[in-house]
Design an enzyme around this catalytic site. Sequence first.
Site, PDB file in Angstrom:
ATOM      1  N   THR B 129     -46.223  -5.172 -18.486  1.00  0.00           N
ATOM      2  CA  THR B 129     -46.002  -4.792 -17.091  1.00  0.00           C
ATOM      3  C   THR B 129     -47.317  -5.010 -16.352  1.00  0.00           C
ATOM      4  O   THR B 129     -48.351  -5.285 -16.968  1.00  0.00           O
ATOM      5  CB  THR B 129     -45.602  -3.307 -16.955  1.00  0.00           C
ATOM      6  N   ASP B 130     -47.276  -4.860 -15.041  1.00  0.00           N
ATOM      7  CA  ASP B 130     -48.512  -5.027 -14.268  1.00  0.00           C
ATOM      8  C   ASP B 130     -49.573  -4.014 -14.691  1.00  0.00           C
ATOM      9  O   ASP B 130     -50.758  -4.319 -14.749  1.00  0.00           O
ATOM     10  CB  ASP B 130     -48.218  -4.865 -12.766  1.00  0.00           C
ATOM     11  N   CYS B 131     -49.101  -2.786 -14.983  1.00  0.00           N
ATOM     12  CA  CYS B 131     -50.076  -1.761 -15.353  1.00  0.00           C
ATOM     13  C   CYS B 131     -50.337  -1.703 -16.859  1.00  0.00           C
ATOM     14  O   CYS B 131     -51.336  -1.148 -17.310  1.00  0.00           O
ATOM     15  CB  CYS B 131     -49.649  -0.399 -14.817  1.00  0.00           C
ATOM     16  N   TYR B 132     -49.403  -2.256 -17.656  1.00  0.00           N
ATOM     17  CA  TYR B 132     -49.599  -2.314 -19.122  1.00  0.00           C
ATOM     18  C   TYR B 132     -49.416  -3.759 -19.585  1.00  0.00           C
ATOM     19  O   TYR B 132     -48.361  -4.153 -20.058  1.00  0.00           O
ATOM     20  CB  TYR B 132     -48.580  -1.424 -19.840  1.00  0.00           C
ATOM     21  N   PRO B 133     -50.455  -4.600 -19.403  1.00  0.00           N
ATOM     22  CA  PRO B 133     -50.281  -6.043 -19.629  1.00  0.00           C
ATOM     23  C   PRO B 133     -50.103  -6.452 -21.094  1.00  0.00           C
ATOM     24  O   PRO B 133     -49.489  -7.475 -21.377  1.00  0.00           O
ATOM     25  CB  PRO B 133     -51.569  -6.642 -19.063  1.00  0.00           C
TER      26      PRO B 133
END
Lengths: 140, 382
Positions: B129-133
């Site tokens: 995800t954007d916050c958990y790449p």
Amino acid sequence: MNKIKVTMYFRANELTMPLTYHLVKDYDLKLNILHADISLNKVGKLVVDITGTDENIKEGLDFVKQKGVEYKIFNKSIIWKEGECVHCGACTAVCPSGALAMDKDTWELTFYRDKCLVCGLCVKACPLKVMTLADNGNGS
Amino acid sequence: MGYKSFDEINEKIKKGKAVVVTAEEVINITKEKGVKKAAEEIDVVTTGTFGPMCSSGVFINFGHSEPPIKMNRIWLNDVPAYAGIAAVDAYLGATEMSDSKGMEYGGAHVIEDLVSDRDIRLYAESYGTDCYPRKEISTIINRNNVNQIYMYNPRNAYQNYPAATNMSDRIIYTYMGTLLPKGANITYSTSGELSPLLNDPEYRTIGIGTRVFIGGTQGYVAWEGTQHNPGQKRGENKVPVSLAGTLALVGDLRGMNQRFVRAAVYEKYGVSLFVGIGIPIPILDEDILIKTAIKNSDIYTDIFDKSGNEGVVGKVSYEQLRSGFVEMNGRKIPTAPLSSLKTAREIAGILKQQIERGEFLISQPVQTLPMNNNINKLDVRP
């Protein structure tokens, strides 16, 4: 002196001769019957501990074979890793000979090796896997 | 007698003056001294049990890696863990099986390994995800280097458990062990007169918030256990005659000891976890004492046909089960235990010692357990 554990298989019509008598009398063997399932007109099975000199054991077994009785020497034994055992008792549910039993005071498992038929049922029934079937050569 | 409070008993424990006995010892003491005197003298009765409890598991918060990952599939030593909670939270259930080894190694084994301070391979995947790449992680964890790790067991310490037999013509493999054909053996799983909920049958002192011994450390009753069934039929002594109350327990895995957390495999059934549990019962009044003085001969349970053919095939006392034989239809059927009474006694003894030394305080439940809910069945609908 040596001690071995043997299973003998009797065909349905082989009950006419007192086999154990001859083993004791003629070959000077000490027999300890651990399990016997023999009845008329049925295939029978006898599990015995045999104690004697190597020579007498060999000759006694030759005699057994000569009489047409098949036998199998136990070459395995059950190893109990006692230190890892939790003494739950699950193995005692399946042990057919009472070799595995609970002490009624301490509720610890006791293993009477002399009574063990090496059937291996406890190996599968033990939830902690502390019972193993080992070759006698590889030691206990 | 005068009513003792939790606080009064705790004051005595702190001073090292509490009188503590086990649930086995209390039987003879009550017989010798009488209820009144025994209830005045005894402050706490300790219980214990150590049996396979499938509904057990651990919550782990692994801590965040750099770059971070929102784990959505997780394996610990190749055993899948539930990842459908926050980014690095997981729940590993005891009965989960290894993807590569099947039921030979499961969640319970990972838990025992963790308690034994062994390293565990953590592998996790993510969609990123954007916050958990990060999309994948493979590393080594143990109970000391993860952020948090605690056991949360949805159902432990069953109050009464039916004995098992097999009336079919073939051998069956169950969570009650290997059952021989034609009712040739009976297995049972209980510490009986030493078992926590059998000594407090109406949950007067064991409730939400009760401090307990779990796996070698101090934990708590978190909730009623799943399948909690207090509405079960009870005898005159208020003790249920079959499956009844259960407890959800929680405790920090870091304090646990492998002696009291052991993985188990039941042939052709699957994986389970032996959990050691001990619960102290404060003797607040005579009624509570009388209940803790219960003997195996006063506790009854069903004998259940696990082949599914015949249902309940008998009733039996725990004393009969412990004797090694039960008479059924004129036959003497051998019985075998599945939970370790030896370890249950050890737990009740340790708990007794800890309370005597002032290391374990009793706690008043913040909420009692429900006394009258019943079990719903699962309807199968099209």
